[in-house]
Design a protein around this motif. Structure first.
Motif, PDB file in Angstrom:
ATOM      1  N   PHE A   7       0.837  -1.202   0.000  1.00 53.57           N
ATOM      2  CA  PHE A   7       0.000   0.000   0.000  1.00 53.57           C
ATOM      3  C   PHE A   7       0.873   1.254   0.000  1.00 53.57           C
ATOM      4  O   PHE A   7       0.687   2.182  -0.792  1.00 53.57           O
TER       5      PHE A   7
ATOM      6  N   VAL B 129       1.241   4.368  -2.689  1.00 58.63           N
ATOM      7  CA  VAL B 129       1.034   5.782  -2.350  1.00 58.63           C
ATOM      8  C   VAL B 129       2.285   6.591  -2.672  1.00 58.63           C
ATOM      9  O   VAL B 129       2.210   7.695  -3.231  1.00 58.63           O
TER      10      VAL B 129
ATOM     11  N   MET C 146       2.373   7.275  -6.266  1.00 51.34           N
ATOM     12  CA  MET C 146       1.421   8.312  -6.666  1.00 51.34           C
ATOM     13  C   MET C 146       1.944   9.690  -6.344  1.00 51.34           C
ATOM     14  O   MET C 146       1.714  10.647  -7.083  1.00 51.34           O
ATOM     15  N   ILE C 147       2.622   9.804  -5.193  1.00 53.35           N
ATOM     16  CA  ILE C 147       3.022  11.148  -4.752  1.00 53.35           C
ATOM     17  C   ILE C 147       4.315  11.608  -5.409  1.00 53.35           C
ATOM     18  O   ILE C 147       4.414  12.759  -5.834  1.00 53.35           O
TER      19      ILE C 147
ATOM     20  N   VAL D 249      -1.999   0.539  -5.148  1.00 54.24           N
ATOM     21  CA  VAL D 249      -2.812   0.764  -3.948  1.00 54.24           C
ATOM     22  C   VAL D 249      -4.049  -0.132  -3.984  1.00 54.24           C
ATOM     23  O   VAL D 249      -4.407  -0.787  -2.997  1.00 54.24           O
TER      24      VAL D 249
END
Lengths: 111, 556
Positions: free
Chosen positions: A10, A14, A17-18, A33
């Motif tokens: 997970f 994330v 994505m960031i 995710v």
């Protein structure tokens, strides 16, 4: 142990994505995710040594089928979202001629 | 009667399919519009039928999908709160539809997604199963991503993509929260969760806190409170006008009402109190950005967040008066914000310009739009006798015990007045815009506005006025029929002290407007405008928000 690994997955998603600048990599992060959450739900329903919940004669010890059913729905939604996101990326690429998020933001501010 | 909730979800879905079918059969497009209108009116009539049973007899309509009873199956519940939000949603959607009928750019695809959006909205309101709520949220979101990008302008597509990523991350968090709840109590129906998922029933406190925070942050991205709102201004500003009105007028509120229901069911009282602070900060901070905006619709979008702050803060205080104020303001905001968005859309339609600085003296050219915008602006600024005044007075009265949040809300009120003075200047100022070298805007180019765009504006203005004139009736109605509580003390909204308070805010607001229109103020505005969060930072803020929520839950 499995829960921690899922949590790690997970976090990797994330993080992708960031921090990634490329839009497609961001979407991949979203998919990771989603997979982590699918694994989490399957783990909730899992019990050691039990079998798949196909109720034929002689089968007693089964895993909880509900999370699996829920995850089928969640996977379908995930696919829809990915498809839509990729379609939007295609449009963005046509308009801005780049997939780098910081460049796109710079371009759209100057408009 | 019990299957009314089902029809509220099925009819829009069916209409959407019918619109697709009609298009394949190459029937003239007027039929699409007729079907859309009649479907929404059918839903309105259905809700009207249920009024007596739900409000007076206090009945709850329960429909079990597929005949499976509650702990196993999915059921739809329609109680007072659901009736209220469902009705509000349908009315705003109806106005949006009427507004969009005249526009020629909208093909059948627009109406298709429009009805999918409506169906998702009704589903979120009516479902009593938390996973089902997730599914309806996703239906609602996917339709809204597509509708935001509908104009296919660069910024609209970018805004839609940002919203998609941020909101999907939020929905993942929501799903994770559902996972914890299922692990904890083995139930997914909200009734079952309320019974079994609490600390008294042996759920570990840390798990309870984690689940509640995940769910609140996940849905909170759609309800747009601080620090989760950064996607909203772009998405609401660059969407087509009817969609902006629906998103701002009703969609963010439906997400908030979902949080409302979940928090009430889980009895997370401490958490509710936290919303007092979140709400008052949400009311203030976006106003600062709103003051610096030059785009008409973006200014309105920032104010949507700010007004949500009023609603959320009042929800956080938790007394019967403040809950009534919260719902009342929610009701009012739905109407005046859609009125303002429709008016802004009409201005953009007529002039083709969305930059505030380039427009002036529109009062002479489009007087009807000027009047409706003025009514909207007076309502949102809380000037008597319009509805915003009543609900803001309810909110400030109920927040009296909390000095700091009410001070923040007072400041937010001043900012609201100032930025709407700025907005109104496009109609009433005499100054020539050419001074700023922004290019010539010739008043002769103004297009004539079709009547279909003006009718919704007139209706909405009348509603804004009426719900301001009869405050105690409506407030009593909301608290007795929807919240099922008596108001603690009799209301006196139109007292001299309250009117004085509102006039003080008006005066200070106009003073603030004069300050920001000086040269120094314009420099600060420019600097603020450039400081908008990028996508990466917004995503990071979601995580930061989650951490803040979890820490807060631990501390209390």
């Amino acid at each position: 142990m499995e829960f921690y690994l899922t949590f790690l997955l997970f976090l990797i998603g994330v993080w992708g994505m960031i921090t990634k600048e490329n839009l497609i990599k961001k979407i991949m992060g979203l998919n990771i995710v989603d997979s982590a959450i699918v694994l989490f739900f399957i783990l909730i329903g899992h019990r050691q040594g039990s079998t798949a919940p196909i109720m034929e004669k002689g089968i007693k010890d089964v895993v909880d089928p509900l999370p699996q059913a829920l995850m089928l729905t969640a996977i379908v939604i995930g696919i829809c979202l990915t498809a839509l996101a990729l379609a939007l990326v295609l449009k963005i690429d046509k308009k801005y001629h780049t997939l780098n998020i910081s460049q796109i933001e710079k371009l759209s501010q100057n408009e | 009667m019990n299957n009314i909730p089902l029809f509220l979800i099925i009819i829009p879905l069916f209409t959407a399919c019918l619109i697709l079918l009609i298009n394949f059969l190459k029937v003239p497009s007027i039929l699409t519009k007729l079907i859309s209108l009649s479907s929404i009116i059918t839903i309105l009539i259905l809700i009207g039928f249920s009024t007596l049973n739900i409000l007076i007899k206090k009945q709850i309509f329960i429909y079990n999908l597929g005949g499976w009873k509650e702990p196993l199956g999915i059921s739809l519940h329609m109680d007072g709160l659901a009736w209220f939000s469902s009705l509000l949603g349908i009315i705003i959607t109806l106005f949006g539809l009427i507004y969009s009928l005249k526009e020629k750019n909208y093909s059948f695809k627009f109406y298709f997604f429009f009805f999918i959006l409506l169906s998702g909205m009704q589903g979120v309101i009516l479902t009593n199963d938390i996973f089902n709520m997730f599914v309806f949220f996703e239906i609602l979101s996917i339709a809204s991503y597509i509708l935001i990008a509908y104009s296919r302008e660069n910024k609209a597509i970018k805004a839609s993509f940002d919203y998609l990523l941020i909101s999907s991350l939020g929905m993942s968090l929501f799903l994770l929260g559902i996972g914890f709840i299922y692990q904890g109590c083995g139930s997914l129906s909200l009734t079952g969760v309320g019974k079994n998922f609490n600390i008294a029933n042996g759920i570990p406190p840390s798990m309870f806190q984690l689940a509640v925070s995940l769910i609140v942050v996940g849905i909170g991205i759609k309800a747009a409170f601080i620090p989760l709102y950064s996607w909203l201004p772009d998405a609401h500003a660059y969407a087509p006008t009817p969609i902006s009105a629906i998103l701002s007028g009703i969609m963010i509120k439906i997400s908030f009402l979902a949080i409302w229901r979940i928090i009430h069911i889980l009895e997370a009282i401490n958490f509710q109190h936290f919303f007092l602070w979140i709400g008052s900060l949400t009311a203030l901070i976006p106003v600062i950005w709103a003051l610096s905006q030059t785009d008409i619709k973006k200014l309105l979008a920032y104010h949507s967040i700010s007004q949500m702050g009023f609603i959320i803060a009042s929800f956080g205080a938790g007394s019967s008066l403040s809950l009534t104020g919260s719902l009342y303001h929610l009701f009012n905001h739905a109407f005046f914000k859609s009125l303002l968005f429709f008016s802004a859309g009409a201005v953009i339609y007529a002039t083709g310009i969305r930059d505030l600085r380039k427009l002036s003296e529109l009062y002479k050219k489009i007087p009807s739009i000027a009047i409706t915008s003025l009514i909207g602006a007076l309502s949102i600024s809380g000037i008597p006798p319009f509805n915003g005044f009543v609900s803001k007075i309810l909110i400030t009265t109920s927040l009296k015990e909390y000095p700091l949040p009410s001070f923040l809300i007072f400041l937010a009120g001043i900012g609201t007045v100032a930025s709407f003075t700025k907005l109104m200047m496009i109609f009433f100022n005499r100054e020539k815009a050419i001074q700023e070298n922004l290019g010539n805007f010739s008043p002769n180019k103004i297009k004539k506005i079709p009547k279909a765009l003006i009718y919704p504006l007139i209706f909405l203005s009348i509603i804004c006025l009426l719900s301001g004139i009869f405050p105690s009736r409506i407030a009593q109605g909301i608290s007795n029929f929807i919240l099922l509580k008596d108001l603690a003390y009799p209301l006196k909204v139109y007292s001299p002290s309250n009117i004085g308070k509102s006039l003080t805010i008006l005066g200070l607001g106009i003073f603030l407007y004069l300050l920001i229109s000086t040269k120094r103020g314009k420099q600060i505005s420019l600097a603020l405008r450039k400081r908008e969060l990028g996508l990466n930072n917004s995503l990071l803020l979601v995580l930061a928000g989650l951490v803040v929520f979890i820490i807060f839950m631990k501390v209390l």
